[in-house]
Design a protein around this motif. Structure first.
Motif, PDB file in Angstrom:
ATOM      1  N   GLN A 152      13.177  19.104 -25.913  1.00 47.00           N
ATOM      2  CA  GLN A 152      14.147  20.366 -25.871  1.00 47.00           C
ATOM      3  C   GLN A 152      15.330  20.278 -25.620  1.00 47.00           C
ATOM      4  N   TRP A 178      15.362  22.550 -18.267  1.00 46.36           N
ATOM      5  CA  TRP A 178      14.341  23.122 -18.852  1.00 46.36           C
ATOM      6  C   TRP A 178      12.951  22.920 -18.261  1.00 46.36           C
ATOM      7  N   SER A 182       9.566  26.120 -17.887  1.00 53.19           N
ATOM      8  CA  SER A 182       8.530  26.001 -18.852  1.00 53.19           C
ATOM      9  C   SER A 182       7.234  25.653 -18.161  1.00 53.19           C
ATOM     10  N   ALA A 380       7.675  27.335 -28.737  1.00 52.58           N
ATOM     11  CA  ALA A 380       8.403  26.329 -28.393  1.00 52.58           C
ATOM     12  C   ALA A 380       8.716  25.167 -29.217  1.00 52.58           C
ATOM     13  N   ARG A 384      11.998  24.409 -31.865  1.00 51.83           N
ATOM     14  CA  ARG A 384      12.897  23.252 -31.912  1.00 51.83           C
ATOM     15  C   ARG A 384      13.132  22.186 -33.484  1.00 51.83           C
TER      16      ARG A 384
END
Lengths: 443, 359
Positions: A152, A178, A182, A380, A384
């Protein structure tokens, strides 16, 4: 080529969706089992030990399913996404190899001891093995999310002339901004699944007037864990994840929220609406003005970029899918918090076990944490797209060059058949164990 | 660095073969020799708490391969697509067979999962032997066609399950040919012996005297096939002894293999139940190392003259990554050694009374 990419994506999506049904329960449940065993050590009340053993048995089946459906995940990087593996293996290979070495060995070695060793080990060491299984399963989640976070938001890399990604800063993989939001978001979500599962079994026992004492214990524990985890999942973790998306993937955020045009004077939050790709607007929407700007930037009038500001070839490939996945996740999350607040309130008033409508709700809630977790994962991953490594490597550039679409379709069908069988067997067995109840587990 | 990771990878693979090997072997014994419920129980008890952790070595090997030699990982996993997928399905089947059998007490249910466990173990042993055969025989890297032109990048290939001639010297190779089948059969026999030895070591079952006979007889079959395979090896590898002549210390591997093989012939006279298992482990490890060192530094030989073989040097990740990897790997492997010591200590001795399948 188009076909092949489609089947490759379908196969990965299918196998990972099915796989993730299992670890999300084991990660949360391992913590709750450790909690039960700990209560037993503290109070010497045998009921806690029986509870731990009961859940251990469900955990074991669930764990086995997680393992057998997890091995294909690792293989598929090489089999279906060979080009991606070749280019990025030097980086994501690190975190994936670490997962195998640090967490799988820990989990599997001590699971054997935990399941078969109670008599040999004594209760204290039995607790320790349980704790190590918990540690292993959470470490596994951490390393997978570390891999995911790199895709990501790639860090610590350079790209060689031949297109290969080379690691030049190992610690960056773990200080990736990130990663922590997460990870904790994901772990809280796993704990939701486990606590809803435990409270649903508790509610089932009370409503069924079977194993009522265990029903009360499960319900109480499940509701408290459930309240705690469903709040954490929204705030602060969910909020932090969303802020990462706004900052680093603005085009994804626009699609998630269904914002086609940047509007001046603050963005409204859409409660319900249907994205219409052709006309680039939301149909049938109900929205509250300015809230989204506030939630995102703590400023009622902050501007949020719409899809119109980006190049259409960088749009997420499935905007409606992304939009619905995100809204289903958020909607369910809100329901979880509401239900758990009411249940805790009743528990506090010592009326929960008699309030049948809540018990019914809790019992029928079992599938919904799974749906919320799955749609969260989709948010998610669809977010992406069209990238495998965000802004650096497109999904279309990552597939295996020599595997034909026929082969992928064949194996996809194979997985569908096999997993269908696994799913049926799993439900049957867990149903049987739940129906038998905790006390019969002893001998 | 490449050499270090190569040795790590091969050692891990050897450990995997020895550990999961006895699981597969136990499955094969289960399929052919377990008639009574007590026999079946003895066999599953013998591997009960271990097989899950043993299988993790495969996942760990996959992870290390992915990280240290990403190009090889990509090339071989996509090239051997179909057999790998089938290995996955078999692994799934075997594991659920073991897990689910004891969950419901019904004759038909138990029969189905007994067979699933046994047949999957047998096929897995066969497939792993075939896989090793493919690796030493080599593949058509770059998918070079009759006119000598690569149709894909030089390190990619794809093999169908078989071709119409089943020959290892055909232009269009398949996964299954008579040479790879031969190695598959050797793998099945070896793992059957190995599994029987593990059961001898871990249980006091009524089967044990019979298993000693089985191991003793199978040794002759194994010896026969080993001689056959050595005598035809030159067909697939032009100079199989080159490495052993250049690096004479490598001869230790074939010697270990032979010691293992001949030790097994004394299976009936050993005093300790664990001794035959030591010898079959020596045979397995020795045979594996002998095979891979005969193609070193190749990892996957190329069968066409156009594209070079994949060696440990042209498929490795960059130095920085490999170097940091050493730090965490050393920590991890020490931990793993500790886990396994604890596990095997707690479950030491005979396993007849542990009661696997009742949990």
């Amino acid at each position: 080529m188009e076909d092949m990419l489609f089947y490759d994506r379908m196969q990965f999506a299918f196998t990972i969706t099915f796989h993730y049904l299992f670890p999300q329960l084991t990660m949360g449940l391992s913590l709750m089992i450790v909690y039960f065993k700990w209560c037993f050590l503290k109070t010497d009340n045998l009921q806690y030990n029986d509870a731990a053993k009961f859940w251990m048995r469900i955990f074991a089946i669930n764990f086995a399913m997680g393992v057998v459906t997890g091995i294909p995940m690792e293989f598929q990087f090489g089999t279906n996404w060979a080009k991606f593996s070749e280019l990025t293996g030097g980086i994501i290979g690190q975190t994936l190899a670490m997962e195998g070495m640090f967490s799988f060995f820990l989990e599997s070695s001590f699971l054997g001891l935990f399941l078969f060793g109670e008599k040999l080990l004594g209760h204290k060491w039995h607790f320790v093995t349980g704790f190590l299984v918990f540690l292993g399963s959470w470490a596994s989640g951490f390393l997978i999310i570390a891999t995911h976070s790199w895709m990501q938001y790639p860090v610590g890399y350079e790209i060689l002339e031949n297109g290969k990604f080379v690691l030049n800063n190992f610690s960056a993989l773990f200080s990736n901004p990130w990663l922590l939001p997460s990870y904790f978001h994901n772990q809280a979500a796993s704990l939701i699944t486990a606590s809803f599962f435990v409270s649903a079994v508790g509610a089932f026992y009370i409503l069924n007037k079977k194993h009522v004492e265990f029903g009360k214990l499960f319900l109480k524990t499940g509701v408290i864990f459930g309240l705690f985890s469903s709040i954490i999942v929204a705030f602060p973790t969910g909020d932090l994840v969303a802020k990462n998306v706004v900052k680093h993937q603005p085009v994804t955020f626009a699609a998630m929220e269904g914002i086609f045009q940047t509007e001046e004077g603050g963005a409204e939050i859409v409660l319900i609406g249907q994205p219409n790709i052709l006309e680039k607007k939301l149909d049938n929407k109900i929205a509250v003005p300015n809230i989204l700007s506030f939630l995102t930037y703590q400023n009622w009038n902050a501007e949020i970029k719409g899809l119109n500001e980006f190049d259409s070839k960088d749009y997420p490939t499935n905007i409606p899918g992304l939009y619905y996945a995100y809204h289903i996740m958020v909607g369910l999350g809100t329901i979880f918090i509401g239900l758990m607040i009411i249940a805790t309130f009743q528990l506090y008033r010592k009326k929960l076990y008699e309030t049948h409508w809540i018990l019914w709700c809790l019992m029928f809630m079992i599938p919904f944490p799974y749906i919320a977790n799955t749609t969260g994962w989709y948010t998610a991953e669809l977010g992406r797209q069209p990238w495998l490594v965000y802004n650096l490597l497109r999904t279309s550039e990552g597939a295996s060059p020599t595997v034909s679409s026929g082969n992928t379709l064949f194996t996809l069908l194979g997985f569908v058949g096999l997993y269908l069988l696994l799913g049926i067997l799993f439900l049957m067995l867990v149903g049987k164990i739940v129906n038998k109840g905790p006390q019969l587990i002893k001998h | 660095m490449e050499l270090f990771w190569y040795m790590v990878l091969m050692t891990m693979l050897a450990i995997y073969i020895i550990l999961d090997g006895y699981d597969f072997g136990a499955g094969i014994i289960h399929l052919f020799f377990a008639k009574k419920e007590a026999d079946k129980k003895a066999i599953t008890n013998a591997i009960g708490p271990f097989w899950d952790a043993n299988e993790v070595w495969l996942i760990a090997v996959g992870g290390v391969l992915f990280f240290a030699f990403p190009t090889l990982y990509a090339s071989s996993f996509s090239g051997f697509y179909l057999p790998l997928m089938m290995i996955l399905w078999l692994l799934i089947f075997r594991a659920i067979g073991l897990e689910l059998r004891g969950q419901i007490h019904n004759r038909l249910w138990e029969k189905i999962w007994d067979k699933a466990f046994g047949v999957a173990s047998l096929l897995l042993a066969l497939f792993f032997g075939i896989a090793l055969g493919n690796v030493v025989r080599g593949v058509n890297l770059g998918m070079v066609n009759e006119t000598g032109v690569s149709t894909h990048e030089a390190h990619y290939f794809f093999l169908p399950l078989w071709n119409d001639s089943f020959s290892p010297e055909a232009n269009h190779l398949g996964i299954i040919d008579w040479f790879t089948i031969l190695l598959g059969i050797i793998a099945v026999i070896t793992l059957t012996i190995h599994g029987a030895n593990w059961i001898l070591y871990k249980t006091n079952s009524d089967l044990n005297p019979k298993l000693k006979q089985v191991v003793f007889k199978l040794n002759f079959v194994l010896l026969f096939f080993v001689i056959v395979s050595i005598s035809i090896w030159h067909l697939i590898e032009s100079n199989p002894f080159e490495n052993f002549i250049n690096y004479p210390w490598l001869a230790i591997f074939p010697i270990v293999t032979l010691v293992g093989l001949f030790g097994l012939f004394k299976v009936k006279s050993f005093k300790k139940d664990g001794t035959p298992f030591v010898f079959s482990s020596l045979f397995l490890a020795g045979g594996f190392f002998t095979t891979v060192s005969s193609i070193f530094p190749n990892l996957l030989p190329s069968t066409n003259g156009v594209n070079p073989s994949l060696t440990i040097y042209n498929v490795a990740a960059e130095d920085y990554g490999l170097t940091v990897g050493v730090y965490w790997f050393v920590i991890a492997i020490v931990l793993v050694a500790v886990y396994f010591t604890i596990q095997y200590k707690v479950f030491k001795g005979k396993m007849d009374n542990i009661g696997y399948g009742d949990h």
